[in-house]
Write a protein that holds these residues in place. Structure first.
Motif, PDB file in Angstrom:
ATOM      1  N   ALA A   1      40.231  42.770  41.148  1.00 37.76           N
ATOM      2  CA  ALA A   1      39.645  42.287  42.394  1.00 37.76           C
ATOM      3  C   ALA A   1      39.172  43.482  43.212  1.00 37.76           C
ATOM      4  N   SER A   2      38.060  43.319  43.922  1.00 39.67           N
ATOM      5  CA  SER A   2      37.502  44.386  44.750  1.00 39.67           C
ATOM      6  C   SER A   2      37.985  44.208  46.173  1.00 39.67           C
ATOM      7  N   ASN A   3      38.758  45.207  46.674  1.00 41.27           N
ATOM      8  CA  ASN A   3      39.290  45.178  48.036  1.00 41.27           C
ATOM      9  C   ASN A   3      40.092  43.902  48.318  1.00 41.27           C
ATOM     10  N   GLY A   4      40.786  43.430  47.280  1.00 38.64           N
ATOM     11  CA  GLY A   4      41.646  42.278  47.480  1.00 38.64           C
ATOM     12  C   GLY A   4      40.914  40.959  47.474  1.00 38.64           C
ATOM     13  N   THR A   5      39.582  40.986  47.221  1.00 35.98           N
ATOM     14  CA  THR A   5      38.817  39.738  47.187  1.00 35.98           C
ATOM     15  C   THR A   5      38.245  39.551  45.804  1.00 35.98           C
TER      16      THR A   5
ATOM     17  N   ALA B   1      62.908  59.412  36.992  1.00 39.46           N
ATOM     18  CA  ALA B   1      61.731  58.641  36.581  1.00 39.46           C
ATOM     19  C   ALA B   1      60.688  58.660  37.696  1.00 39.46           C
ATOM     20  N   PRO B   2      59.410  58.802  37.354  1.00 36.98           N
ATOM     21  CA  PRO B   2      58.359  58.765  38.374  1.00 36.98           C
ATOM     22  C   PRO B   2      58.347  57.429  39.104  1.00 36.98           C
ATOM     23  N   ALA B   3      57.914  57.465  40.352  1.00 35.51           N
ATOM     24  CA  ALA B   3      57.835  56.225  41.137  1.00 35.51           C
ATOM     25  C   ALA B   3      56.885  55.260  40.465  1.00 35.51           C
ATOM     26  N   LYS B   4      57.235  53.983  40.486  1.00 36.94           N
ATOM     27  CA  LYS B   4      56.438  52.957  39.827  1.00 36.94           C
ATOM     28  C   LYS B   4      55.765  52.065  40.856  1.00 36.94           C
ATOM     29  N   GLU B   5      54.677  51.424  40.423  1.00 34.16           N
ATOM     30  CA  GLU B   5      53.973  50.484  41.294  1.00 34.16           C
ATOM     31  C   GLU B   5      54.895  49.318  41.638  1.00 34.16           C
ATOM     32  N   ALA B   6      54.961  48.976  42.917  1.00 32.29           N
ATOM     33  CA  ALA B   6      55.836  47.885  43.344  1.00 32.29           C
ATOM     34  C   ALA B   6      55.184  46.522  43.114  1.00 32.29           C
ATOM     35  N   THR B   7      53.854  46.484  43.082  1.00 33.93           N
ATOM     36  CA  THR B   7      53.151  45.209  42.927  1.00 33.93           C
ATOM     37  C   THR B   7      52.181  45.278  41.762  1.00 33.93           C
ATOM     38  N   THR B   8      51.881  44.132  41.206  1.00 34.31           N
ATOM     39  CA  THR B   8      50.903  44.049  40.123  1.00 34.31           C
ATOM     40  C   THR B   8      49.499  44.011  40.716  1.00 34.31           C
ATOM     41  N   PRO B   9      48.562  44.788  40.178  1.00 32.52           N
ATOM     42  CA  PRO B   9      47.200  44.766  40.713  1.00 32.52           C
ATOM     43  C   PRO B   9      46.614  43.364  40.673  1.00 32.52           C
ATOM     44  N   GLU B  10      45.831  43.028  41.693  1.00 25.36           N
ATOM     45  CA  GLU B  10      45.212  41.710  41.754  1.00 25.36           C
ATOM     46  C   GLU B  10      43.971  41.673  40.872  1.00 25.36           C
ATOM     47  N   LEU B  11      43.856  40.615  40.092  1.00 26.58           N
ATOM     48  CA  LEU B  11      42.717  40.476  39.191  1.00 26.58           C
ATOM     49  C   LEU B  11      41.670  39.556  39.800  1.00 26.58           C
ATOM     50  N   SER B  12      40.450  39.707  39.292  1.00 25.09           N
ATOM     51  CA  SER B  12      39.317  38.959  39.841  1.00 25.09           C
ATOM     52  C   SER B  12      39.061  37.683  39.038  1.00 25.09           C
ATOM     53  N   TYR B  13      40.069  36.805  39.010  1.00 27.46           N
ATOM     54  CA  TYR B  13      39.942  35.538  38.305  1.00 27.46           C
ATOM     55  C   TYR B  13      40.521  34.430  39.185  1.00 27.46           C
ATOM     56  N   GLY B  14      40.049  33.216  38.946  1.00 25.01           N
ATOM     57  CA  GLY B  14      40.575  32.077  39.687  1.00 25.01           C
ATOM     58  C   GLY B  14      41.937  31.656  39.161  1.00 25.01           C
ATOM     59  N   ALA B  15      42.380  30.498  39.632  1.00 30.51           N
ATOM     60  CA  ALA B  15      43.684  29.984  39.216  1.00 30.51           C
ATOM     61  C   ALA B  15      43.679  29.654  37.727  1.00 30.51           C
ATOM     62  N   ALA B  16      44.746  30.058  37.049  1.00 27.35           N
ATOM     63  CA  ALA B  16      44.864  29.770  35.618  1.00 27.35           C
ATOM     64  C   ALA B  16      45.227  28.305  35.409  1.00 27.35           C
ATOM     65  N   HIS B  17      44.705  27.741  34.334  1.00 29.92           N
ATOM     66  CA  HIS B  17      44.984  26.336  34.025  1.00 29.92           C
ATOM     67  C   HIS B  17      45.016  26.167  32.515  1.00 29.92           C
ATOM     68  N   ALA B  18      45.615  25.120  32.080  1.00 31.29           N
ATOM     69  CA  ALA B  18      45.641  24.837  30.646  1.00 31.29           C
ATOM     70  C   ALA B  18      44.226  24.592  30.138  1.00 31.29           C
ATOM     71  N   PRO B  19      43.912  25.019  28.939  1.00 30.82           N
ATOM     72  CA  PRO B  19      42.562  24.810  28.418  1.00 30.82           C
ATOM     73  C   PRO B  19      42.238  23.335  28.294  1.00 30.82           C
ATOM     74  N   LEU B  20      41.011  22.979  28.681  1.00 31.74           N
ATOM     75  CA  LEU B  20      40.578  21.590  28.602  1.00 31.74           C
ATOM     76  C   LEU B  20      40.033  21.309  27.205  1.00 31.74           C
ATOM     77  N   ALA B  21      40.501  20.247  26.633  1.00 29.67           N
ATOM     78  CA  ALA B  21      40.047  19.895  25.282  1.00 29.67           C
ATOM     79  C   ALA B  21      38.556  19.587  25.263  1.00 29.67           C
ATOM     80  N   SER B  22      38.006  19.155  26.425  1.00 33.14           N
ATOM     81  CA  SER B  22      36.583  18.810  26.481  1.00 33.14           C
ATOM     82  C   SER B  22      35.690  20.028  26.736  1.00 33.14           C
ATOM     83  N   ASP B  23      36.291  21.191  26.918  1.00 31.81           N
ATOM     84  CA  ASP B  23      35.503  22.392  27.225  1.00 31.81           C
ATOM     85  C   ASP B  23      35.146  23.118  25.928  1.00 31.81           C
TER      86      ASP B  23
END
Length: 339
Positions: free
Chosen positions: A328-332, A196-218
């Motif tokens: 994420a661009s360059n880890g940021t 099997a071809p070598a696989k990525e050891a880590t998941t790519p970092e995405l350009s989003y903040g911390a995930a949270h439950a949806p706010l009912a007021s939003d």
């Protein structure tokens, strides 16, 4: 020439006692002078007319220039084309499926030989159809040289109808046999089973903040919930959630009976606390990564959607169902647009 003969017949010039001053004088008659003038005039015209003719004859008779020998340049491999890569991968998938099923049976051997003509002279020890590929997918494509590709195919190989099989990897050399715009493909050799071809050891970092439950007021969360419900279950009008000019169609047939929004992450800067309850100005955008669970009889299935929202008339509308989440661009994390 004529003018020389007439010159010889001209009467001799009588010398006078006038001292030589550098100017020649003659005692020709008027008729002789007229004849002499005509001869000179016609001779001059003859020379003028003969000049171009003589020049053209000289050019025509000149030996053609010999071109310097040009050294042939070695053929260069053409850059990889995405269309050719996709085509070679598709051929390799079909080729591996036929190879797995090939054997001593006439039908299976003929199907495989159509893709690999050298197989017509092969003898098989295994029976045709003893194994089958329930799926085959190209997982790696590499161009070896111009028109020549190496494709690694992951095939799930099963031995019987009840056997779920296991994934095995085959490396296939694929050669283009046609010109540009009319390409055909053939295998250069039998497949080689590989690791099997070598696989990525880590998941790519995405350009989003911390995930949270949806706010009912939003209101944005409410728009997302209504949109995904109409999109995946067929309940509700999809168009009411779309920005003008956005063309999306619900999944048909509807694969889920209900959709639950599990959590939401904001691209770039998150809105200030309490800002989600305010009426947004027209044109403001938000990019969200939404984790949902689609409910069906067999149980729930987690999914992620990257959605762009745009404000209009005091409410949020879906402007795009993005092809992929933002990396994420360059880890940021990138700054959000219009947030």
């Amino acid at each position: 020439m004529k003018w020389r003969r007439e010159e010889e017949q001209a009467p001799p010039v009588e010398e006078s006692g006038v001292p030589d001053t550098g100017w020649a004088t003659t005692s020709l008659s008027t008729g002789a002078m007229a004849n002499w003038t005509a001869v000179v005039r016609w001779s001059a015209w003859g020379l003028l007319l003969a000049g171009p003719l003589m020049g053209g004859w000289a050019l025509a008779s000149a030996a053609p220039p010999v071109a310097a020998p040009v050294q042939a340049e070695a053929p260069r491999a053409q850059p990889a084309s995405s269309d050719a890569a996709v085509a070679s991968a598709g051929f390799a998938e079909v080729y591996v499926s036929a190879y797995v099923q090939a054997g001593a049976g006439d039908a299976e051997a003929a199907e495989f030989a159509a893709l690999y003509p050298a197989a017509r002279s092969m003898s098989w020890s295994a029976s045709g159809g003893a194994e089958r590929a329930t799926s085959s997918d190209a997982v790696q494509v590499r161009q070896v040289s111009a028109g020549y590709w190496s494709v690694t195919v992951a095939a799930r190989v099963a031995g019987s109808a009840k056997d779920s099989g296991r994934v095995r990897y085959f490396q296939v050399p694929v050669r283009s046999t046609g010109g540009r715009g009319a390409e055909a493909w053939t295998a250069a050799a039998l497949p080689a089973e590989v690791a099997a071809p070598a696989k990525e050891a880590t998941t790519p970092e995405l350009s989003y903040g911390a995930a949270h439950a949806p706010l009912a007021s939003d209101p944005a969360a409410q728009t997302v919930k209504g949109f995904l419900t109409a999109y995946l279950t067929g309940r509700g009008e999809l168009d009411r959630y779309l920005s003008p000019g956005t063309a999306l169609h619900a999944v048909r047939p509807a694969p889920y009976t209900a959709v639950t929004v599990v959590q939401v992450a904001e691209h770039g800067r998150a809105p200030a606390e309490g800002a989600e309850r305010q009426v947004p100005p027209d044109g403001v955008r938000r990019r969200l990564l939404v984790d949902v669970e689609g409910d069906k009889r067999a149980g729930g299935r987690p999914m992620s959607y990257a959605i762009e929202l745009r404000a209009r008339d005091g409410r949020w509308e879906v402007a795009a169902l993005e092809a992929a989440p933002a990396l994420a661009s360059n880890g940021t994390q990138n700054e959000g647009e219009g947030s």
